[in-house]
Design a protein around this motif. Structure first.
Motif, PDB file in Angstrom:
ATOM      1  N   HIS B   7      -0.027  -0.838  -4.168  1.00 28.55           N
ATOM      2  CA  HIS B   7       1.375  -1.296  -4.201  1.00 28.55           C
ATOM      3  C   HIS B   7       1.872  -1.404  -5.644  1.00 28.55           C
ATOM      4  CE1 HIS B   7       4.481  -3.691  -1.735  1.00 28.55           C
ATOM      5  NE2 HIS B   7       5.019  -3.397  -2.891  1.00 28.55           N
ATOM      6  N   HIS B   9       5.067  -0.278  -8.301  1.00 27.46           N
ATOM      7  CA  HIS B   9       6.420   0.266  -8.487  1.00 27.46           C
ATOM      8  C   HIS B   9       6.521   0.951  -9.846  1.00 27.46           C
ATOM      9  CE1 HIS B   9       8.302  -1.658  -4.956  1.00 27.46           C
ATOM     10  NE2 HIS B   9       7.392  -2.578  -5.140  1.00 27.46           N
ATOM     11  N   LYS B 104       6.689   5.317   1.766  1.00 28.05           N
ATOM     12  CA  LYS B 104       7.093   3.942   1.497  1.00 28.05           C
ATOM     13  C   LYS B 104       8.409   3.664   2.205  1.00 28.05           C
ATOM     14  CE  LYS B 104       8.515   0.201  -0.983  1.00 28.05           C
ATOM     15  NZ  LYS B 104       7.882  -1.111  -1.097  1.00 28.05           N
ATOM     16  N   HIS B 167       2.468  -6.822   1.779  1.00 24.05           N
ATOM     17  CA  HIS B 167       2.425  -8.270   1.563  1.00 24.05           C
ATOM     18  C   HIS B 167       1.733  -8.983   2.738  1.00 24.05           C
ATOM     19  CE1 HIS B 167       5.403  -6.861  -1.248  1.00 24.05           C
ATOM     20  NE2 HIS B 167       6.285  -6.621  -0.296  1.00 24.05           N
ATOM     21  N   ASP B 216       1.854  -5.153  -6.491  1.00 29.93           N
ATOM     22  CA  ASP B 216       3.313  -5.244  -6.673  1.00 29.93           C
ATOM     23  C   ASP B 216       3.687  -5.268  -8.152  1.00 29.93           C
ATOM     24  OD1 ASP B 216       5.806  -5.013  -5.506  1.00 29.93           O
ATOM     25  OD2 ASP B 216       5.688  -6.879  -4.374  1.00 29.93           O
TER      26      ASP B 216
END
Ligand SMILES: [Zn+2]
Ligand SMILES: [Zn+2]
Lengths: 256, 271
Positions: B7, B9, B104, B167, B216
């Motif tokens: 995960h 970005h 995604k 999550h 994340d």
């Protein structure tokens, strides 16, 4: 290594693996954490905080070489000033912890201003707990947002001579408080809930300075490893700076 | 121990070059980053309901990172399923020709929409996972956000697809119960605070085979997320599965990996 922000005790919403003193101490041993500043976790929800504070005193007394107590005061509750006197005279309090959000009072309300005046006079360290857990996962009946960064900044500005440790703040909260405070010599923050963005510890050191950032775990709600690893593995600060975060700043602040 | 971070970005700074900072972290922790762009890096706004063109520009940047860092980056394709045909074409093209290894989904559409089913069918065909953002919140869900139950239903409709619940549903305790009976859902632990006992709850209910590591980044730091696994009292085999093995197996099964970037390294024969 000194953990500047921890608790002992149970939490109403789930079992915590390191809630009891012996478990917490063993975890600290495993991670080479020599001492921890602790408050009674039950005092987040108790009404009579003197009960939790006396329990804390007994726990700390049994492990005086490992635990440094921070007694919880709720200036929104009757008799808090007499309780504070007992904490000071009988329990030898040097550090106080405030939960304005869980206890439901204004930091800038009359009673708390009176409390902060006493703290300033008697040179007590005031730990303001911004939050304990991500508000998005609170129990639906007990949703308690973090204490407002603006309120904390105003409070610190009103008492430049009092010593403050802002605990459990996230990156945006602690940096915004820092930027909004004029006289920062007596303001400190810890990193337990600073869990991002990337290189958050280096960014804290750049913004706030390595003399005002402390290692804190928020144990037993959080694993110590988050705050510890975040400092240990930070490539953008020096080993000497890491030592200040892990130990030296806390040793100075808590008179170890 | 190598790590796969499922995960990550791309929106780290002002230019794609700033992603080098995340690559340095990947090297420090010996991690492979599964990466997706939900906006082009220079686009300041976070469009939760993007146009097809916006998604394509985002995916171009993910592809650029896959090419720049073949050892460290695997790409997931981002689409808005609302643009049904355009989204399907975009996804197929990225999977078939550019070596993307997954999908995604954020919150353009809630995942009970049939247009999402169509995307998942494409993923199933290429044997790549579909990662769906889901985050139960005490304050209520955002517009278009899928609650964990909806993700579990999506997985039940596609029992042969691999669905990643981002999550782990947001609230681990809730997510652990919701996803306990959906064996084709993997629980990505990215983004939440490092609550003591959190990963243990997921393992207790879903099993260590279904928990996968994610951070994340750049919003979250790598060490705070790694601490969730390191801090938990699990066997080293279980930790290895969560940090690497479970996701390595998924990536190794992708039918697209041979065409694009190099296949994931497989130390110890795992994966
Ligand atoms: Zn998400
Ligand atoms: Zn994300």
């Amino acid at each position: 290594m000194i953990d500047s922000n921890a608790y002992v005790g149970e939490w109403p919403f789930r079992r915590l693996p390191y809630s009891q003193p012996d478990r917490l101490l063993r975890k600290m041993d495993d991670l080479s954490i020599e001492k921890a500043v602790v408050s009674r976790l039950e005092n987040v929800f108790f009404k009579d905080l003197l009960v939790g504070n006396r329990e804390l005193h007994a726990i700390v007394h049994a492990h005086a070489d490992r635990f440094i107590p921070a007694y919880t005061i709720n200036p929104g509750y009757p008799g808090w000033d007499e309780d504070l006197e007992i904490c000071l005279d009988e329990l030898g309090a040097r550090n106080l912890r405030l939960h304005p959000n869980y206890h439901g009072y204004e930091l800038l309300g009359q009673e708390n201003l009176r409390l902060l005046e006493i703290a300033r006079e008697r040179d007590l360290l005031v730990i303001i707990a911004i939050g304990l857990e991500d508000v998005r996962h609170h129990h639906r009946l007990v949703v308690v947002p973090d204490v407002g960064a603006g309120d904390i900044a105003q409070t610190v500005n009103a008492f430049p001579q009092a010593r403050f440790l802002v605990a459990g703040g996230r990156f945006g909260e602690v940096t915004s408080i820092w930027r909004s405070v004029d006289k920062r010599e007596n303001l400190y923050v810890e990193n337990s809930r600073v869990q991002g963005p990337i290189h958050d510890v280096a960014k804290l050191c750049n913004t706030i300075g390595p003399d005002h950032v402390l290692f804190g775990s928020n144990a037993p709600l959080h694993y110590h490893e988050s705050a510890k690893l975040s400092i240990e593995t930070e490539t953008q600060i020096t080993d000497a700076e890491k030592q200040r975060l892990f130990r030296e700043n806390a040793a100075r602040l808590f008179n170890v | 121990m190598p790590i796969i971070d499922v995960h990550v970005h791309t929106d780290v700074g002002k230019s794609l070059d700033d992603f080098a900072e995340q690559i340095a972290i990947a090297e420090q922790f010996d991690a492979v980053l599964v990466t997706y762009a939900i906006r082009p890096v220079a686009d300041a706004s976070r469009h939760s309901f993007p146009t097809a063109e916006f998604c394509a520009r985002s995916n171009d940047e993910t592809y650029e990172l896959m090419r720049r860092y073949p050892e460290r980056v695997r790409g997931f394709c981002y689409v808005n399923p609302y643009h049904a045909d355009a989204a399907a074409t975009e996804l197929e093209w990225r999977l078939a020709t550019q070596g993307f290894v997954g999908l995604k989904l954020w919150h353009a559409l809630p995942c009970d929409d049939p247009r999402v089913d169509r995307m998942v069918e494409i993923c199933e065909h290429y044997r790549v996972p579909a990662l769906q953002h889901t985050w139960l919140k005490a304050g209520g869900l955002g517009y278009g956000e899928s609650p964990p139950e909806m993700v579990a239903d999506l997985a039940r409709r596609h029992p042969n697809a691999t669905i990643i619940a981002a999550h782990a549903g947001g609230d681990y305790e809730y997510g652990a119960k919701v996803f306990r009976s959906t064996p084709n859902v993997l629980l990505d632990i990215a983004g939440n605070e490092c609550n003591a006992g959190g990963v243990q709850i997921l393992v207790d209910h879903a099993g260590s085979e279904r928990v996968i590591f994610g951070t994340d980044m750049p919003g979250r730091s790598f060490p705070s997320q790694l601490a969730k696994v390191i801090g938990t009292r699990l066997s080293s085999e279980d930790k290895e599965k969560i940090l690497y093995g479970n996701m390595a197996r998924v990536l190794a099964a992708c039918k697209t990996t041979q065409r694009g970037t190099a296949v994931i390294p497989s130390p110890g024969g795992e994966g």
